[in-house]
Design an enzyme around this catalytic site. Structure first.
Site, short mmCIF file in Angstrom:
data_model
loop_
_atom_site.label_atom_id
_atom_site.label_comp_id
_atom_site.label_asym_id
_atom_site.label_seq_id
_atom_site.Cartn_x
_atom_site.Cartn_y
_atom_site.Cartn_z
CE LYS A 13 6.60 -29.31 4.18
NZ LYS A 13 7.40 -30.03 5.20
NE ARG A 88 11.87 -23.77 2.18
CZ ARG A 88 11.84 -25.04 2.56
NH1 ARG A 88 11.64 -25.31 3.83
NH2 ARG A 88 12.00 -26.02 1.70
NE ARG A 123 14.40 -39.47 5.09
CZ ARG A 123 13.92 -38.26 4.86
NH1 ARG A 123 12.70 -38.11 4.36
NH2 ARG A 123 14.64 -37.19 5.14
NE ARG A 156 18.02 -36.85 2.90
CZ ARG A 156 16.90 -36.21 2.62
NH1 ARG A 156 15.99 -36.78 1.83
NH2 ARG A 156 16.66 -35.01 3.11
NE ARG A 167 16.12 -31.11 7.78
CZ ARG A 167 15.67 -32.25 7.28
NH1 ARG A 167 16.16 -33.40 7.68
NH2 ARG A 167 14.71 -32.25 6.38
#
Length: 215
Positions: A13, A88, A123, A156, A167
């Site tokens: 996004k 959200r 990542r 992370r 999540r």
């Protein structure tokens, strides 16, 4: 043009918001960024938000809404804006409507969960300069070393597969209902994220242009 971007974590996004902002010459507004900015500037709402964050609590909807409303009053938003990260929840969307925060088009970027888990868990981020890499799709020249500054690359804490699944579960339960809400208002357009970033960008820009033509 007043846009809202929906999509699960890792759908891209932020990248697409930046592309749309460049094309339409309107600001891309990240809720997290403007909350941090309000806290840094010690605005009245920023001070309230800071208190909740300091206690480890979520910032209440009405506080977030007021911070968003204040940001949208600024001069650069008069021709439109792109909201990334707000609303959200269904309650936040209803509050936006009650306070007449305009939404012309809602773009939902859809990517399968397993693709997102692979994408996010691979990542890596440089501890020094913040540059990002991916172990499969954008690996560094030297393993675990940043090409730009030589810093150590780390994963992370929220990019661990177990955390990613949590999540995604939160997204599916809290944010996905917005799709039906905006579909009922005839504002929703769905884009399927592609393996190649350029293809997703083309699909998003085309979908928004088509939606804009129908306004």
């Amino acid at each position: 043009m007043k846009l809202v971007l929906l999509g699960p974590p890792g759908a891209g996004k932020g990248t697409q918001a930046a592309n749309l902002a460049k094309k339409y010459q309107i600001p891309a507004i990240s809720t997290g960024h403007i909350i941090r900015a309000a806290i840094s500037a010690q605005t009245p709402m920023g001070k309230i938000a800071e208190g909740f964050i300091a206690r480890g609590e979520l910032v209440p909807d009405d506080t977030v809404l007021e911070i968003v409303r204040n940001r949208l009053k600024e001069d650069d938003c008069q021709c439109g804006y792109i909201l990334d990260g707000f609303p959200r929840t269904l309650e936040q969307a209803k509050m936006m409507d009650e306070h007449e925060i305009g939404v012309d088009v809602v773009v939902d970027i859809e990517v399968p969960d397993e693709v997102l888990i692979e994408r996010l868990s691979g990542r890596r981020e440089c501890k020094k300069c913040g540059a990002t890499y991916h172990v499969l799709h954008n690996p560094p020249k030297v393993s675990e070393k940043c090409d730009q500054c030589g810093g150590e690359l780390v994963r992370r804490s929220d990019d661990v597969p177990e955390v990613i699944r949590k999540r995604l579960a939160v997204y599916h339960s809290q944010t996905e209902p917005l799709k039906e809400y905006y579909r009922s208002q005839e504002k929703l357009t769905i884009v399927y994220g592609q393996e190649e970033l350029a293809e997703t960008t083309h699909a998003v820009l085309s979908a928004v242009a088509e939606a804009e033509a129908g306004l």
